[in-house]
Design an enzyme around this catalytic site. Structure first.
Site, mmCIF file in Angstrom:
data_model
loop_
_atom_site.group_PDB
_atom_site.id
_atom_site.type_symbol
_atom_site.label_atom_id
_atom_site.label_comp_id
_atom_site.label_asym_id
_atom_site.label_seq_id
_atom_site.Cartn_x
_atom_site.Cartn_y
_atom_site.Cartn_z
ATOM 1 N N ASP A 162 0.805 -1.225 0.000
ATOM 2 C CA ASP A 162 0.000 0.000 0.000
ATOM 3 C C ASP A 162 0.838 1.275 0.000
ATOM 4 O OD1 ASP A 162 -2.426 -1.174 -0.321
ATOM 5 O OD2 ASP A 162 -3.033 -1.066 1.788
ATOM 6 N N TYR A 195 -9.261 0.573 2.893
ATOM 7 C CA TYR A 195 -8.490 0.586 4.137
ATOM 8 C C TYR A 195 -8.198 2.030 4.541
ATOM 9 C CZ TYR A 195 -7.170 -4.407 3.964
ATOM 10 O OH TYR A 195 -7.168 -5.767 3.965
#
Ligand SMILES: *[C@@H]1O[C@H](CO)[C@@H](O)[C@H](O)[C@H]1NC(C)=O
Ligand SMILES: *[C@@H]1O[C@H](CO)[C@@H](O)[C@H](O)[C@H]1NC(C)=O
Ligand SMILES: *[C@@H]1O[C@H](CO)[C@@H](O)[C@H](O)[C@H]1NC(C)=O
Ligand SMILES: *[C@@H]1O[C@H](CO)[C@@H](O)[C@H](O)[C@H]1NC(C)=O
Ligand SMILES: *[C@@H]1O[C@H](CO)[C@@H](O)[C@H](O)[C@H]1NC(C)=O
Length: 440
Positions: free
Chosen positions: A324, A412
């Site tokens: 990420d 997220y």
């Protein structure tokens, strides 16, 4: 998560780069800190220097990363200690930018000298992998399925309404084979009846996009699976008083900021920001009362990577092994903090600046917040009854200074906290929220 199956498989590992050592220095802010992020005018200047070089003549030049070129650590330390003895630092640290561009199918890694206005070095990267995609590339790829006849057919075969479909670009992972193309896979979700885009994945479909030609190069519709229910997936708060907090009530807190340098209690440290790491804490020192000097505690700290492998071997899932920070960028994903929700009313906010795909200045308002927190704990206390003169009862509440940012990468939301304590410790915390689907 994307579905219930994966809900118990979240692995979000955060490695924090931390280097610690000691050195004396005294604070007298007369000149900008060498680790200051590139300012908007420096980002503009970087673009002008690159555009005025031979690279400017190449069509479709894209900027994939622009940041301050990290100065030599010894130079930074010399600069800091020269502030100790002189009013003005005697050491000048060169101001340079690190730039990654793609031109004619090549990835160039440039170092740009912002003082002299020239490109100092220009290397073509020939190793594995590619620089992060620009958000324009990610956006364009995500729209391709909606125009693709086979995908439209898959949607109508499932009895769904194409206007209610949202598609999301996913990186394709790394499996050791020779990857010769910049590719993305696009996964699609059904919004129908829910504001939670992630709650209702349309399973069974694989869409591969070649990013350079921006075309779908592989399509497979393998199976139909029932959609999870829309009911109960709305993530919006029902609290009605969210906006009643008067943030102007107290903006004066017990710390001071000089540009990017923060002083609080015995601490002094630097707060930076870039597209990849987001918030960066540097040159943190604490004043040692006994030695009457500052002690260096941390040179530079930030999230180095967050790895989220879903560990599902099926065709539609095996590649979901997201990095990420490296692939999407915590700075790029930094969300504007909501006063009174993401940060308490006494917080001060800092904006973040980055370069976009054409090295245009992009501003993230309220990317970072800084606030004092009373944990409700006792930092220390004692009651002394054995003193013949008087009983002494004393102590202090545990108060800390928190530096926070939030990166939203897809479904997220990472809340990253650096917490400075009066005891001399630094606590680093990551909280993760993800929008979850409830299966039928
Ligand atoms: C950067 O360049 C843009 C476009 O040329 C301009 O609008 C903006 O004012 C510039 N910003 C600074 C700080 O120089
Ligand atoms: C530049 O981009 C345009 C529009 O996306 C495209 O049509 C053209 O082929 C590209 N040129 C090069 C040299 O890649
Ligand atoms: C499909 O969804 C759109 C947008 O929500 C709506 O306007 C349209 O009426 C829907 N079409 C059908 C056939 O339900
Ligand atoms: C918020 O605080 C400011 C300054 O103290 C005050 O002028 C203003 O009336 C307050 N607003 C509300 C809605 O309470
Ligand atoms: C804000 O709070 C701090 C710490 O509690 C206090 O010292 C300061 O006076 C307050 N400022 C205002 C404007 O109320």
């Amino acid at each position: 998560m994307f579905d219930d199956k994966a809900a118990h498989m979240i692995i979000a590992q955060s490695n924090l780069v931390v280097v610690a050592f000691f050195l004396i220095f005294i604070i007298s802010c007369t000149k900008s800190h060498p680790l200051d992020p590139l300012s908007p005018s420096e980002i503009n200047k970087t673009r002008h220097i690159v555009e005025n070089s031979y690279l400017g003549a190449i069509p479709n030049l894209t900027y994939h990363f622009v940041d301050v070129e990290e100065p030599n650590k010894n130079d930074v330390l010399k600069w800091l200690s020269s502030k100790n003895t002189k009013d003005k630092p005697t050491v000048t640290v060169p101001r340079q930018a690190k730039v990654v561009v793609r031109a004619n199918g090549d990835t160039h890694e440039l170092v740009v000298d912002l003082t002299r206005g020239s490109i100092l070095s220009d290397k073509i990267y020939n190793g594995h992998g590619y620089p992060p995609f620009t958000f324009t590339e990610l956006f364009k790829a995500s729209k391709l399925p909606l125009q693709y006849p086979k995908f439209k057919e898959s949607i109508s075969k499932r009895g769904l309404n194409l206007s209610e479909v949202s598609c999301v670009p996913f990186t394709i992972g790394w499996y050791g084979e020779e990857i010769t193309k910049r590719e993305l896979k696009v996964a699609c979700f059904y919004r129908g009846g829910s504001v939670n885009v992630w709650a209702r994945p349309i399973e069974g479909i694989t869409v591969l996009v070649d990013v350079d030609s921006m075309k779908i190069t592989m399509y497979n519709d393998r199976y139909k699976a029932p959609l999870p229910k829309a009911e109960g997936t709305d993530f919006q708060s029902s609290m009605s008083n969210n906006n009643n907090i008067n943030i102007s009530d107290n903006n004066s807190v017990g710390f001071s900021m000089n540009a990017n340098e923060v002083k609080w209690d015995k601490w002094v440290f630097h707060v930076g920001f870039n597209a990849r790491a987001g918030m960066i804490i540097s040159t943190a020192s604490i004043f040692d009362e006994r030695e009457q000097k500052y002690r260096r505690v941390l040179y530079r700290g930030h999230v180095s990577e967050t790895f989220v492998p879903y560990m599902d071997p099926t065709e539609e899932w095996y590649f979901r092994t997201f990095m990420d920070a490296g692939e999407f960028g915590f700075g790029r994903a930094a969300d504007s903090l909501q006063p009174g929700i993401d940060c308490p009313p006494n917080a001060l906010f800092m904006d973040g600046f980055m370069a976009g795909p054409n090295a245009e200045v992009q501003q993230v308002p309220r990317a970072i917040c800084i606030f004092e927190r009373n944990s409700g704990n006792v930092a220390w206390r004692h009651m002394e009854i054995n003193n013949p003169i008087k009983t002494i009862r004393n102590g202090e509440p545990e108060i800390s200074l928190v530096v926070r940012m939030i990166a939203t990468v897809g479904n997220y939301d990472y809340v990253l906290d650096w917490e400075f304590l009066r005891s001399g410790s630094i606590k680093v915390g990551v909280r993760l929220f993800h929008s979850l689907s409830i299966s039928n």
